[in-house]
Enzyme design. Sequence first.
Site, PDB file in Angstrom:
ATOM      1  N   ASN A   7       0.875  -1.180   0.000  1.00 50.27           N
ATOM      2  CA  ASN A   7       0.000   0.000   0.000  1.00 50.27           C
ATOM      3  C   ASN A   7       0.909   1.226   0.000  1.00 50.27           C
ATOM      4  O   ASN A   7       1.414   1.637   1.042  1.00 50.27           O
ATOM      5  CB  ASN A   7      -0.903  -0.017   1.235  1.00 50.27           C
ATOM      6  CG  ASN A   7      -1.867   1.156   1.274  1.00 50.27           C
ATOM      7  OD1 ASN A   7      -1.847   2.023   0.414  1.00 50.27           O
ATOM      8  ND2 ASN A   7      -2.707   1.191   2.295  1.00 50.27           N
ATOM      9  N   ASP A 148      -9.910   0.341  -4.611  1.00 52.39           N
ATOM     10  CA  ASP A 148     -10.884   0.746  -3.588  1.00 52.39           C
ATOM     11  C   ASP A 148     -12.268   0.999  -4.170  1.00 52.39           C
ATOM     12  O   ASP A 148     -13.262   0.985  -3.448  1.00 52.39           O
ATOM     13  CB  ASP A 148     -10.416   2.052  -2.921  1.00 52.39           C
ATOM     14  CG  ASP A 148      -9.489   1.812  -1.748  1.00 52.39           C
ATOM     15  OD1 ASP A 148      -8.972   0.686  -1.632  1.00 52.39           O
ATOM     16  OD2 ASP A 148      -9.275   2.745  -0.954  1.00 52.39           O
ATOM     17  N   GLY A 212     -10.551   8.588   7.868  1.00 53.90           N
ATOM     18  CA  GLY A 212     -11.452   8.716   6.723  1.00 53.90           C
ATOM     19  C   GLY A 212     -12.616   7.777   6.978  1.00 53.90           C
ATOM     20  O   GLY A 212     -12.412   6.659   7.452  1.00 53.90           O
ATOM     21  N   ASP A 283      -8.037  13.145  16.039  1.00 54.78           N
ATOM     22  CA  ASP A 283      -8.043  11.834  16.701  1.00 54.78           C
ATOM     23  C   ASP A 283      -9.148  11.796  17.761  1.00 54.78           C
ATOM     24  O   ASP A 283      -9.179  12.643  18.661  1.00 54.78           O
ATOM     25  CB  ASP A 283      -6.676  11.580  17.343  1.00 54.78           C
ATOM     26  CG  ASP A 283      -6.506  10.155  17.835  1.00 54.78           C
ATOM     27  OD1 ASP A 283      -7.386   9.669  18.585  1.00 54.78           O
ATOM     28  OD2 ASP A 283      -5.494   9.517  17.484  1.00 54.78           O
ATOM     29  N   ARG A 285      -9.585   9.877  20.247  1.00 57.14           N
ATOM     30  CA  ARG A 285      -9.122   9.699  21.629  1.00 57.14           C
ATOM     31  C   ARG A 285      -8.865  11.062  22.276  1.00 57.14           C
ATOM     32  O   ARG A 285      -9.235  11.296  23.432  1.00 57.14           O
ATOM     33  CB  ARG A 285      -7.859   8.834  21.649  1.00 57.14           C
ATOM     34  CG  ARG A 285      -8.122   7.380  21.285  1.00 57.14           C
ATOM     35  CD  ARG A 285      -6.861   6.612  20.971  1.00 57.14           C
ATOM     36  NE  ARG A 285      -6.227   7.097  19.758  1.00 57.14           N
ATOM     37  CZ  ARG A 285      -5.279   6.447  19.091  1.00 57.14           C
ATOM     38  NH1 ARG A 285      -4.852   5.276  19.534  1.00 57.14           N
ATOM     39  NH2 ARG A 285      -4.750   6.951  17.998  1.00 57.14           N
ATOM     40  N   ASN A 335     -13.182   0.275  17.796  1.00 56.17           N
ATOM     41  CA  ASN A 335     -12.649   0.480  19.144  1.00 56.17           C
ATOM     42  C   ASN A 335     -13.372   1.509  19.999  1.00 56.17           C
ATOM     43  O   ASN A 335     -13.091   1.617  21.186  1.00 56.17           O
ATOM     44  CB  ASN A 335     -11.169   0.886  19.047  1.00 56.17           C
ATOM     45  CG  ASN A 335     -10.328  -0.193  18.391  1.00 56.17           C
ATOM     46  OD1 ASN A 335     -10.267  -1.313  18.893  1.00 56.17           O
ATOM     47  ND2 ASN A 335      -9.701   0.124  17.264  1.00 56.17           N
ATOM     48  N   GLU A 384      -8.077  -5.300   5.215  1.00 54.98           N
ATOM     49  CA  GLU A 384      -7.945  -5.003   3.790  1.00 54.98           C
ATOM     50  C   GLU A 384      -6.773  -5.750   3.164  1.00 54.98           C
ATOM     51  O   GLU A 384      -6.842  -6.166   2.007  1.00 54.98           O
ATOM     52  CB  GLU A 384      -7.807  -3.488   3.591  1.00 54.98           C
ATOM     53  CG  GLU A 384      -9.099  -2.738   3.906  1.00 54.98           C
ATOM     54  CD  GLU A 384      -8.912  -1.240   4.031  1.00 54.98           C
ATOM     55  OE1 GLU A 384      -9.240  -0.532   3.078  1.00 54.98           O
ATOM     56  OE2 GLU A 384      -8.442  -0.784   5.095  1.00 54.98           O
TER      57      GLU A 384
END
Length: 397
Positions: A7, A148, A212, A283, A285, A335, A384
């Site tokens: 990738n 994709d 994303g 983020d 978190r 998560n 993926e």
Amino acid sequence: MKVLVINAGSSSLKYQLIDMKNETVLAKGLCDRIGIDNSFIKQSRGSEEAVILNKELKNHKDAIEAVISALTDDNMGVIKNMSEISAVGHRIVHGGEKFNSSVVIDENVMNAVRECIDVAPLHNPPNIIGIEACQQIMPNIPMVAVFDTTFHSSMPDYAYLYALPYELYEKYGIRKYGFHGTSHKYVAERASAMLDKSLNELKIITCHLGNGSSICAVNKGKSIDTSMGFTPLQGLAMGTRSGTIDPEVVTFLMEKENLDVKGVSKLLNKKSGVLGISGVSSDFRDLHAAADAGNSRAELAIEIFCYGVKKFIGEYIAVMNGVDAIVFTAGVGENNSVVRNMIISDMDFLGIKIDEEKNKLRGQEVDISTADAAVRTLVIPTNEELAIARETVRLVK
């Protein structure tokens, strides 16, 4: 059969070597800061701690050479030599309308991928450079392109066309393409296995939520609509992307903020989303920590994101005339139990209810629905790389 999955980004290259006999990851790693000072390669084997080597990586060819060197290294490697690699699978972001399935790479394929650069100027060039680097170093090993966009090639025209003059679609290919297709397809197939039902009899909404994010309506195993569009900017508010806004905002900002095309593109792609709303971070978190400390804009950013996901779920239930399962995947989806709860709350009239204790589980395949829920809500870690490796094996065998 061992498959190397690549990738390639503009200044980074992620890779995994997978033994397809039992689908185990032998090694995975990252070449970072390619073409920049302080470049390095990081590789780990199984559950071992990653080894980091500072290495000059002037270009992607240097990076691929570093990958082969690391994989065959006496101390950190997992294979004796390059000949143990049977095939290479490449992730390519955009296949345009030229590809509706994965393909073995040849010069015609490369030319067609180059022709897609117009619609994917940020993503396709590094993907192409990664393939060319592999071809130089491994000229006799078959290579496969996995796009994709191909999973979404089953969308009907009334779902993918924008209400612009039709000639602009004919001239420039302006339409919805959708992204994250490899992930949406993989988790839809896993949902089918978890529910012990054929994909052909299921209506599934897959929520790929990370930096994303995109949502996909999967009816009888086919993508019939998805939230991302001509580019990955359309749809949800994301980490740094605005998602869908009134297009006139663009011309308004160009005038008021004296922005050129590049400036407004950077604003919408890099400075917006939950980062732009919160002023804190892209983020989640960091956003939760800030919200817990009383930052109202961080809290608002999370609410805007969850509200957007909830709206797409409702929209896709309408277009499919029902839903059997909702799947959460990717970093946030897998998560973040708080985000999942905020999205699913107040949808019990549709038979969508989750068990609070089950919802606390993270990063594993689990059905988090209540026993009496009519719709199953599943958490499924995406993979993926494995999906790309499977496609590669299918085409080169």
